[in-house]
Every structure is written in C-alpha cells, then in structure tokens.
Design a protein around this motif. Structure first.
Motif, PDB file in Angstrom:
ATOM      1  N   ASN A 164       0.800  -1.222   0.000  1.00  0.00           N
ATOM      2  CA  ASN A 164       0.000   0.000   0.000  1.00  0.00           C
ATOM      3  C   ASN A 164       0.835   1.275   0.000  1.00  0.00           C
ATOM      4  O   ASN A 164       0.296   2.360  -0.080  1.00  0.00           O
ATOM      5  CB  ASN A 164      -0.935   0.001   1.213  1.00  0.00           C
ATOM      6  N   LEU A 165       2.148   1.126   0.085  1.00  0.00           N
ATOM      7  CA  LEU A 165       3.003   2.309   0.196  1.00  0.00           C
ATOM      8  C   LEU A 165       2.984   3.128  -1.099  1.00  0.00           C
ATOM      9  O   LEU A 165       2.872   4.357  -1.064  1.00  0.00           O
ATOM     10  CB  LEU A 165       4.432   1.892   0.545  1.00  0.00           C
ATOM     11  N   GLY A 166       3.061   2.440  -2.233  1.00  0.00           N
ATOM     12  CA  GLY A 166       3.122   3.133  -3.525  1.00  0.00           C
ATOM     13  C   GLY A 166       1.929   4.057  -3.731  1.00  0.00           C
ATOM     14  O   GLY A 166       2.095   5.245  -4.054  1.00  0.00           O
ATOM     15  N   ASP A 167       0.722   3.524  -3.500  1.00  0.00           N
ATOM     16  CA  ASP A 167      -0.483   4.339  -3.670  1.00  0.00           C
ATOM     17  C   ASP A 167      -0.479   5.530  -2.719  1.00  0.00           C
ATOM     18  O   ASP A 167      -0.836   6.650  -3.091  1.00  0.00           O
ATOM     19  CB  ASP A 167      -1.738   3.489  -3.401  1.00  0.00           C
ATOM     20  N   TRP A 168      -0.060   5.253  -1.481  1.00  0.00           N
ATOM     21  CA  TRP A 168      -0.059   6.321  -0.473  1.00  0.00           C
ATOM     22  C   TRP A 168       0.938   7.420  -0.858  1.00  0.00           C
ATOM     23  O   TRP A 168       0.654   8.600  -0.733  1.00  0.00           O
ATOM     24  CB  TRP A 168       0.275   5.714   0.892  1.00  0.00           C
ATOM     25  N   VAL A 169       2.105   7.023  -1.350  1.00  0.00           N
ATOM     26  CA  VAL A 169       3.102   8.014  -1.775  1.00  0.00           C
ATOM     27  C   VAL A 169       2.537   8.829  -2.944  1.00  0.00           C
ATOM     28  O   VAL A 169       2.644  10.059  -2.977  1.00  0.00           O
ATOM     29  CB  VAL A 169       4.444   7.336  -2.142  1.00  0.00           C
ATOM     30  N   LYS A 170       1.877   8.153  -3.893  1.00  0.00           N
ATOM     31  CA  LYS A 170       1.277   8.861  -5.034  1.00  0.00           C
ATOM     32  C   LYS A 170       0.259   9.892  -4.575  1.00  0.00           C
ATOM     33  O   LYS A 170       0.144  10.971  -5.136  1.00  0.00           O
ATOM     34  CB  LYS A 170       0.586   7.852  -5.963  1.00  0.00           C
ATOM     35  N   GLN A 171      -0.520   9.535  -3.544  1.00  0.00           N
ATOM     36  CA  GLN A 171      -1.543  10.455  -3.047  1.00  0.00           C
ATOM     37  C   GLN A 171      -0.941  11.603  -2.221  1.00  0.00           C
ATOM     38  O   GLN A 171      -1.646  12.549  -1.870  1.00  0.00           O
ATOM     39  CB  GLN A 171      -2.540   9.690  -2.151  1.00  0.00           C
ATOM     40  N   PRO A 406      12.466  -2.896  -2.668  1.00  0.00           N
ATOM     41  CA  PRO A 406      11.790  -2.505  -3.905  1.00  0.00           C
ATOM     42  C   PRO A 406      11.337  -1.051  -3.915  1.00  0.00           C
ATOM     43  O   PRO A 406      11.192  -0.442  -4.970  1.00  0.00           O
ATOM     44  CB  PRO A 406      10.572  -3.437  -3.961  1.00  0.00           C
ATOM     45  N   ILE A 407      11.149  -0.491  -2.715  1.00  0.00           N
ATOM     46  CA  ILE A 407      10.603   0.853  -2.666  1.00  0.00           C
ATOM     47  C   ILE A 407      11.576   1.911  -3.181  1.00  0.00           C
ATOM     48  O   ILE A 407      11.162   3.004  -3.545  1.00  0.00           O
ATOM     49  CB  ILE A 407      10.183   1.209  -1.233  1.00  0.00           C
ATOM     50  N   THR A 408      12.876   1.611  -3.238  1.00  0.00           N
ATOM     51  CA  THR A 408      13.824   2.615  -3.732  1.00  0.00           C
ATOM     52  C   THR A 408      13.491   3.013  -5.168  1.00  0.00           C
ATOM     53  O   THR A 408      13.513   4.197  -5.505  1.00  0.00           O
ATOM     54  CB  THR A 408      15.266   2.068  -3.667  1.00  0.00           C
ATOM     55  N   ALA A 409      13.141   2.003  -5.988  1.00  0.00           N
ATOM     56  CA  ALA A 409      12.787   2.302  -7.381  1.00  0.00           C
ATOM     57  C   ALA A 409      11.474   3.076  -7.438  1.00  0.00           C
ATOM     58  O   ALA A 409      11.307   4.007  -8.243  1.00  0.00           O
ATOM     59  CB  ALA A 409      12.685   1.003  -8.178  1.00  0.00           C
ATOM     60  N   MET A 410      10.543   2.713  -6.548  1.00  0.00           N
ATOM     61  CA  MET A 410       9.248   3.397  -6.509  1.00  0.00           C
ATOM     62  C   MET A 410       9.434   4.865  -6.115  1.00  0.00           C
ATOM     63  O   MET A 410       8.862   5.769  -6.721  1.00  0.00           O
ATOM     64  CB  MET A 410       8.346   2.637  -5.525  1.00  0.00           C
ATOM     65  N   PHE A 411      10.254   5.128  -5.093  1.00  0.00           N
ATOM     66  CA  PHE A 411      10.503   6.512  -4.668  1.00  0.00           C
ATOM     67  C   PHE A 411      11.081   7.331  -5.821  1.00  0.00           C
ATOM     68  O   PHE A 411      10.677   8.470  -6.056  1.00  0.00           O
ATOM     69  CB  PHE A 411      11.479   6.553  -3.485  1.00  0.00           C
ATOM     70  N   GLU A 412      12.019   6.737  -6.524  1.00  0.00           N
ATOM     71  CA  GLU A 412      12.654   7.469  -7.619  1.00  0.00           C
ATOM     72  C   GLU A 412      11.612   7.824  -8.682  1.00  0.00           C
ATOM     73  O   GLU A 412      11.584   8.945  -9.189  1.00  0.00           O
ATOM     74  CB  GLU A 412      13.786   6.639  -8.223  1.00  0.00           C
ATOM     75  N   ALA A 417      13.427  11.319  -6.512  1.00  0.00           N
ATOM     76  CA  ALA A 417      14.584  11.496  -5.627  1.00  0.00           C
ATOM     77  C   ALA A 417      15.325  10.180  -5.450  1.00  0.00           C
ATOM     78  O   ALA A 417      14.732   9.102  -5.471  1.00  0.00           O
ATOM     79  CB  ALA A 417      14.127  12.023  -4.267  1.00  0.00           C
ATOM     80  N   LYS A 418      16.644  10.290  -5.275  1.00  0.00           N
ATOM     81  CA  LYS A 418      17.489   9.128  -5.080  1.00  0.00           C
ATOM     82  C   LYS A 418      17.462   8.691  -3.611  1.00  0.00           C
ATOM     83  O   LYS A 418      17.370   9.527  -2.709  1.00  0.00           O
ATOM     84  CB  LYS A 418      18.941   9.477  -5.456  1.00  0.00           C
ATOM     85  N   SER A 419      17.572   7.391  -3.388  1.00  0.00           N
ATOM     86  CA  SER A 419      17.654   6.870  -2.023  1.00  0.00           C
ATOM     87  C   SER A 419      19.107   6.603  -1.656  1.00  0.00           C
ATOM     88  O   SER A 419      19.871   6.076  -2.468  1.00  0.00           O
ATOM     89  CB  SER A 419      16.881   5.557  -1.909  1.00  0.00           C
ATOM     90  N   VAL A 420      19.472   6.975  -0.431  1.00  0.00           N
ATOM     91  CA  VAL A 420      20.805   6.665   0.096  1.00  0.00           C
ATOM     92  C   VAL A 420      20.636   5.494   1.055  1.00  0.00           C
ATOM     93  O   VAL A 420      19.863   5.573   2.012  1.00  0.00           O
ATOM     94  CB  VAL A 420      21.374   7.856   0.893  1.00  0.00           C
ATOM     95  N   LEU A 421      21.351   4.411   0.748  1.00  0.00           N
ATOM     96  CA  LEU A 421      21.196   3.205   1.570  1.00  0.00           C
ATOM     97  C   LEU A 421      22.337   3.147   2.572  1.00  0.00           C
ATOM     98  O   LEU A 421      23.379   2.559   2.323  1.00  0.00           O
ATOM     99  CB  LEU A 421      21.165   1.989   0.664  1.00  0.00           C
ATOM    100  N   MET A 422      22.126   3.836   3.697  1.00  0.00           N
ATOM    101  CA  MET A 422      23.150   3.918   4.707  1.00  0.00           C
ATOM    102  C   MET A 422      22.746   3.007   5.871  1.00  0.00           C
ATOM    103  O   MET A 422      22.266   3.462   6.901  1.00  0.00           O
ATOM    104  CB  MET A 422      23.315   5.384   5.143  1.00  0.00           C
ATOM    105  N   GLY A 423      22.926   1.697   5.650  1.00  0.00           N
ATOM    106  CA  GLY A 423      22.577   0.720   6.689  1.00  0.00           C
ATOM    107  C   GLY A 423      23.807   0.369   7.489  1.00  0.00           C
ATOM    108  O   GLY A 423      24.940   0.594   7.042  1.00  0.00           O
TER     109      GLY A 423
END
Lengths: 462, 462
Positions: A164-171, A406-412, A417-423
């Motif tokens: 459900n994150l993708g739809d919520w981000v779109k909204q 998978p959400i990194t591609a969705m955010f972009e 915007a680019k995601s920084v994966l600082m784990g």
C-alpha cells in the motif's frame, strides 16, 4: 555538532531501553493474526517521534497497516531529507531454533560483536535501524542542530511487499517532496570495512502448485502408476538451474546489465575470505553460477531460490500417501535492467512449458520489486560516505548488496529522488533467521553517522 | 448355513449401526495425542466380541497400543482359523478435503456403490472389514453353526508398522497356534469381478533430511552462493527415478522375482480400462516404469514414492528465506524376493552417494515389511475362492495387490501358517485419503462369505 554527539553519548543506555520496547511487539506483517500488534507498534513509533520533538506526527490509515508520518521544517533554503524505515518484521519461525523467545530482547556478546548485540526479531531489520534515525533526530533537535528539513515515514508492510506504500506516496507527493531519501535497512561489509550500499537487487516472488491425481491416493495401490506431484515438482525445480548454476528459464538473462572486467575487478577488492564465509554458516563448500565469485553471485548476478516446499504427509510417523498436490514458494533476485513483471511472466511461461502433460500447474505471483543503483558520483553517496568515514575513522567503500528494497525504485519514479542506503547491520546478523541480532557498536555508530550526513548534505546542497 | 445367512439378513441394519460406533472413535495411531481414543476403541472391540459369544476376551497390554484377543474352541478335530484385523486408522489430514468430518460416519450412494457406502476414516481400512468377522462369528455362534475353532486378534498399530505385534506373537505362539490366518484388509478387483488377493508388496519407509547452511539465511544476501537444501533435495529426489521410470538405486532390482510372459499374460486378463482408471482419479495420463502395464506397475513391480516433503517457509504470504534443512518421507514397495532390510540399506547408501559434498544427509528408517505370496493351489486359497463364488454368484480370480500387509510374512515365519487375504473393499474406496468409504454391498457380501469360508475350510481339512 559536538553538542549533538555529546547528547548521544549521554543518552546511549536510554536509547537501547526504548528500542527494547519496540522489539517486544510482535509486529509480523505476513500473518493477519498480528494486526493488533502492528497498530500498537505504529502508535509507539508515533510516541517516540513526538518525544524527539519532530512535528506533525500522524498515523496515516492505508488499506493495510498504517504509515507513521512526521516532519520538521526549518527553512525553505535548506534541503529536505525524507527518512524511510519499516516497523513490521519477518515471521520468527522456526521458533524452536531461537535460543530465547524472539520478542524478548536481550544483549549478548558474539564473535562479530564483542561489545554486545541486541537479540530479537526486528533488531537489525528494521526496528533497530530506523530507531537510530528517531534518536539522531532527537539529538539534533534537542541540541538545536538540525541542518536540513526532515520528513520521516515508517511503514508496516515492507516484509510483505509494501503493497500500500506506492499508492499512499502517489496520493501524498506534495507532502513527501524532498531532495533525497535516507534509508537504514542494509548492512555494511564489516565493522573494519564500512560500506555504503550503491546497488540492490530486485525481486520476483511466486507460489507454484502442481496437481496430479484429483485426490490423495494410497501409495501401495497407485504408487508407480500415476504422476506423484512431489516427484514432478522436484523434477521441475531441479530443472530450473543447470549444472553450471545457470537459470534455465527462457530469456531470463536477456536484460541483465553487463559489468565490465574493470568494474568486476574493482568490486572484488572487497575480498571475501571463502573460509570465513563458509565457516560462518557451517558449510564445507559453496556453489553457484560458474564464472562468478561469491561476492558477484550475491550482488551483480540474478538468482533463483526455493524459499519453501510442502506436500503430502509431514506429521509424526509414516503415512503411505500420494498427495493430490505439492507446493513451493520460489523467488528470483533481479539485477538492472530486469523487471519483476518481465521475469514473473518468463518464469510462468517456462514453468508451464516444462510441466508434464499429465499434471495441472498454477503459478501465483506474490510480490516483486525493481533493482536499484545509486551512482557513486552523486552528492547523496558522497555525503553518506564522508559521514561514515568520520564516524568510523576508516575509508568507506561502495558496495552492491544482494537484498531487495523494492521501494527505492518506486521513490525514484514517484518522488524523483534518489535513495541513500546507509545501513549499519552485518551480513552475519541473521536477519530473517532465528536469533536475529544487531550490534550495539553498529547501533551507536549509526546514530552518530546520521547527524554527520545531514551536515554534509546541507553543505553540498547550498 | 441357511440359518446363519438368515440371521445375517435379519440383523443387517444393526450391524451397520454398531460399526458406526467404532467409526466415531478417532483411533489414529500415528499421533500420540490419540492414545486415549485407541484404548477406548480396543474396549469397544472387546465389548462387541463378548456380545458375539466369542470367549476368553482379553485386552492384552503391549509397549504400544493393546491387542484385543478372543477365541472359541469347538473341538480338537476341527481346524483352527486365526482372524486378524486392526482397529487403528490413518491420520485424516488434509481435513479440509473431507466433505463431512472424518469421524462422523454417514451413508451416501456413489457411482461404484449404488446401494450406498459408509463414509468415515477407517470404514474400509480396516474397521468396516474386521467388523465383518465379528458379525459373521456372532451369526455362526448365535445359530450354533461355527464349523472351525476360531481365534481373533485386533491390533492397534498396523498403520504405524505393527511395531509391537511381532514380539507379542512370539511370546504367545501356543495361544495363537492355528492352521491358517484370515484377514480382510485388502480389496477386490470390482464388484463385478471379485478376486482373492494372492500377493502383497513389501515396504521400506524412510525419512530423509538434507542440511545445507547451519541456520536459515536471507535469500537476498546468500541466494545463489550456497547450497539451498530444498534445491538439493529436489535434485536428489528427481534423480531417484530415471526417464524410463526405473529406480536408479544401485542393486535395487537385484532380487526382484522374474515373472514369466505366460504369467504376465494371465494376470493382464484382469483388464484395466485405462480410461476408467484415469477418470477415477482425474488424470489425463498415467506414467510409470516403461514396459509394464498399470496393473503390473501396481502389483508385480517395486516402486518408489515420496509421501511427504517440507522445508522453508510454508505459511501465508512470502518469506525470503533459504532454510537450513529440507525433509522428505520416501517409501518403496517391494516384491518377492526383496527384503526391507536390503532395500533400506541400498537406499541409504545410494542417497548418501548422490548427495553433493557441501550438504549433510540423514536417513532414518521408519518401518518395513516383507512382500507376501499365497499360491493358488493351497486349501486356503481354494476355500476363500469358493466361498466368495457362492456369495457373489460369480467366478473369482486370483489378484496381486500393490499394498503391503507386512504382518503376513511375520505370521508365516512365527506361526508357520499361511494368511488368506479375503478383503472386500474397492480400489476406489479412498483408503488413506479424504472421504474414505466402504460399500454396504461389500460389507454384507463379506459377512456372508466368511461363514462359507469356514465351512469350506473345515471340509478340506478333514
């Protein structure tokens, strides 16, 4: 900055105690029985954000588990960082392999964590990691040192594909507008060799069903004369990978990114000691695609794994049955420029093609995710690298991870915007396994690195 | 004899009602949770034997479930028939595939049973069948027409390999002394073509375990670089049978009885209609060892089947795990002159041989049983054939069954007596499957045939 780091130092023990509260909640998103616990966990996250002086804390409804949102606006002249984390966890089974119950956190030293590690489901993935951000924000805000605008979202469905994150981000594109996304949900190469993750693999996850006879049969009366679905499924699984370790699905490698010999040589400088790798998981031999190192097999090459199999009688004792059906869960890790849609379709076609004509086949796609790459010349990568170099006092290298977010591609795609994966986890932290843990050293290094990232990033964006 | 048959006719409905009482008890021997139900079932069997006027009814303790014993001595001049049956049943799972609960018996008509069939776990295997003997004995005793001495034993561990029966028989050879053993735990070819079973296959049943990494791993971080035990097990299972349907285990066929072309031709007179066979189990194609008919594959040829497989995540949703271990239950049906010890050893050696060196293998034998043959020239076969010909009014043929009743070989060894396999079920009765049932026609024909067998056998033995 000095004040912020001091605040962190003075409150270390409390940060761990608070994390324990989060870890005690069995927020297992794969099982609907834990719905209530996910809500409770979301509420506790919101509570901690309020205590940290982050503003506009909201628990946002979705058709699934809620998303916790909060933000702190400082100035329109400053860049905005969107922090992402997830408060849901993987199922803990097999329970009998845990030393202590998975939702009763405790600290114990390990070989890789001589300062102690926090043991609990979700300690590294991802409660212990997103909580570093909550605490770093608290430290920056309480000491008046937040150098960027910040937004934070914590979701409760990452382990089930962020449905459900993708739809919520779109909204909510306006609300979530940002310059970059900061995520701590990956691991570093080792505490001696810190890394920033510059690539993630994508995912295609399917469930397959093979139906032979239309009912369970007595293996004495029918055995040897009918297709046994367990045999058929075993043969089909065996046929998905050839004896060179290549995946046999038609066209599977068509879109795989070719990596130059130079790039591969550079990557393999992060030298895996095969003995250490094998010993860490009790193996006397590795295997995989011919022509590639273990490091390459788990990062730049696509793979296929059976994650579960079941069929027939699996209880105590013996039952002489030929089951009507056998099942498996199969996932494929993807690399640029494969897509989950493409691979799921190719898998389905191939699985149907190799099935013998006297059984029925069903392939059900579960969820997928796109692969992701963050180039090492971006501001985002450089800010993270330098922050961690300051915190660790060591050179930080770029690293391609085998996991999927998978959400990194969705955010972009949606936010641009680019995601920084600082784990900050370690490969050996047993995420998704019994006795998951997260090093105290790593937890504290993370909390220190985050304000340094904000500082670096604010400067670069000026 | 006329009076006995009349008694049966007049009490038919009561016999079914009493059988329902037995069928309501979930006497599942594979699961220790049902221990109490097995005791209750044994007590009810004893009660029915007393009501039938059989004498010396005893519930004999064993280290496992008890054996119910009773006898009726008439004269030292008469032969003694030992009746064997078992009151334990197979586990009913998968429960969701039963139309009604497995321990709530009811009657419904089916295509093969136009007079109605009793649906319940154990209705055909073996409560409904041993109960025919209890009722036939009652009819003979109440009408003063028992033509032989009789002993009866009902055991409670047949479905888990009769672990304690052999020792108990050895300790009671004098008590169990007899001229032959009469067992109804097999099926006839069809209601139109009744048969007496002259051969049974033996059994070797093992559980296998494949261990890869010493803990569950995240398939993103490790996938493609380590042996996945589900893949390995699938490949090993696939390799146990070649593309001609032959079992690949070294020396597997060494001791298999060669059957002459003439004998095979005779056997194949029992013509299987492939369309009827396929339709009865919803298949559009059969498979098996090349060069043999379906009838031969399920009777005179040894076979190998996976009866259960499990490993990894099998719950709801998706979990991206590489499990540490994968498991399977595998059984082999044996023919004369294979032995379970020989085949279990050959299987174990071969399974260890084909395992890749980077996994650990464990093979645990469950239980085994010897194959069995009753020559068609024996008194026992002839008495049974003639009894059934009278009851059915049709020619009765000899028939080799694919199932296993390991105790027949044990009885022959310890008691020196042949077993007569006069069963009345149908192949389609779904024993060991959901919706097991037993035809009313078959139940009644069985009760009629038994006194006729006693009469024929007494005459022959004079």
């Amino acid at each position: 900055m000095q004040e912020t780091l001091q605040y962190i130092e003075q409150n270390k023990q409390r940060f761990v105690d608070e994390l324990f509260q989060l870890l005690r909640i069995p927020s297992i998103s794969a099982d609907l029985a834990y719905k209530k616990d996910l809500l409770e966990c979301a509420e506790l996250c919101a509570e901690f954000l309020k205590q940290a002086d982050v503003e506009n804390v909201e628990i946002c409804e979705t058709p699934g588990n809620p998303i916790v949102y909060a933000d702190k606006f400082i100035s329109a002249d400053l860049p905005t960082v969107l922090v992402y984390g997830h408060y849901d966890v993987q199922p803990p089974d097999p329970l009998e392999l845990w030393t202590k119950p998975p939702f009763e956190p405790y600290i114990e030293k390990t070989e890789n964590h001589p300062d102690g590690a926090i043991f609990a489901r979700g300690s590294a993935d991802d409660k212990g990691q997103f909580f570093m951000h909550v605490k770093a924000l608290e430290a920056m805000l309480k000491t008046g040192n937040l150098p960027c605008n910040v937004k934070i979202i914590l979701e409760g469905e990452e382990e089930v594909g962020s449905k459900n994150l993708g739809d919520w981000v779109k909204q909510n594109t306006e609300k979530l507008k940002c310059d970059c996304i900061l995520i701590s949900d990956t691991h570093i190469y080792s505490n001696e060799q810190p890394t920033v993750t510059t690539g993630l693999r994508g995912l295609s996850y399917v469930e397959v069903e093979v139906e032979g006879p239309n009912r369970d049969l007595h293996s004495g009366l029918y055995g040897g004369a009918v297709p046994n679905p367990i045999h058929v499924l075993s043969r089909m699984i065996a046929g998905l990978i050839d004896d060179q370790g290549h995946i046999t699905i038609d066209g599977f490698y068509d879109n795989v990114d070719t990596i130059s010999t130079e790039e591969r040589a550079e990557m393999n400088k992060l030298k895996d000691d095969p003995e250490v790798f094998k010993n860490s998981i009790g193996l006397n031999g590795v295997e995989g695609e011919h022509g590639y190192t273990t490091l390459e097999r788990t990062s730049i090459r696509p793979t296929l794994d059976v994650n579960g199999i079941w069929g027939g009688y699996t209880g105590e004792g013996a039952k002489t049955v030929i089951p009507s059906k056998a099942f498996a869960k199969i996932s494929m890790r993807l690399v640029p420029y494969q897509t989950p849609e493409e691979i799921t379709e190719k898998f389905t076609k191939y699985f149907e093609k190799i099935a013998p004509s006297n059984v029925k086949i069903k392939v059900t796609p579960h969820h997928g995710g796109m692969p992701y790459v963050l180039p090492s010349e971006t501001n985002e990568f450089v800010a993270a690298k330098q922050a961690m170099e300051t915190a660790f006092g060591k050179e930080v290298l770029p690293y391609r991870s085998g996991g999927s977010i998978p959400i990194t591609a969705m955010f972009e795609e949606i936010l641009g915007a680019k995601s920084v994966l600082m784990g900050f986890g370690l490969d050996s932290d047993a995420i998704h396994s019994p006795n998951e843990h997260y090093g105290l050293f790593n937890f504290y290094k993370g909390i220190e690195s985050i304000p340094l990232f904000f500082e670096n990033y604010a400067k670069m964006k000026k």
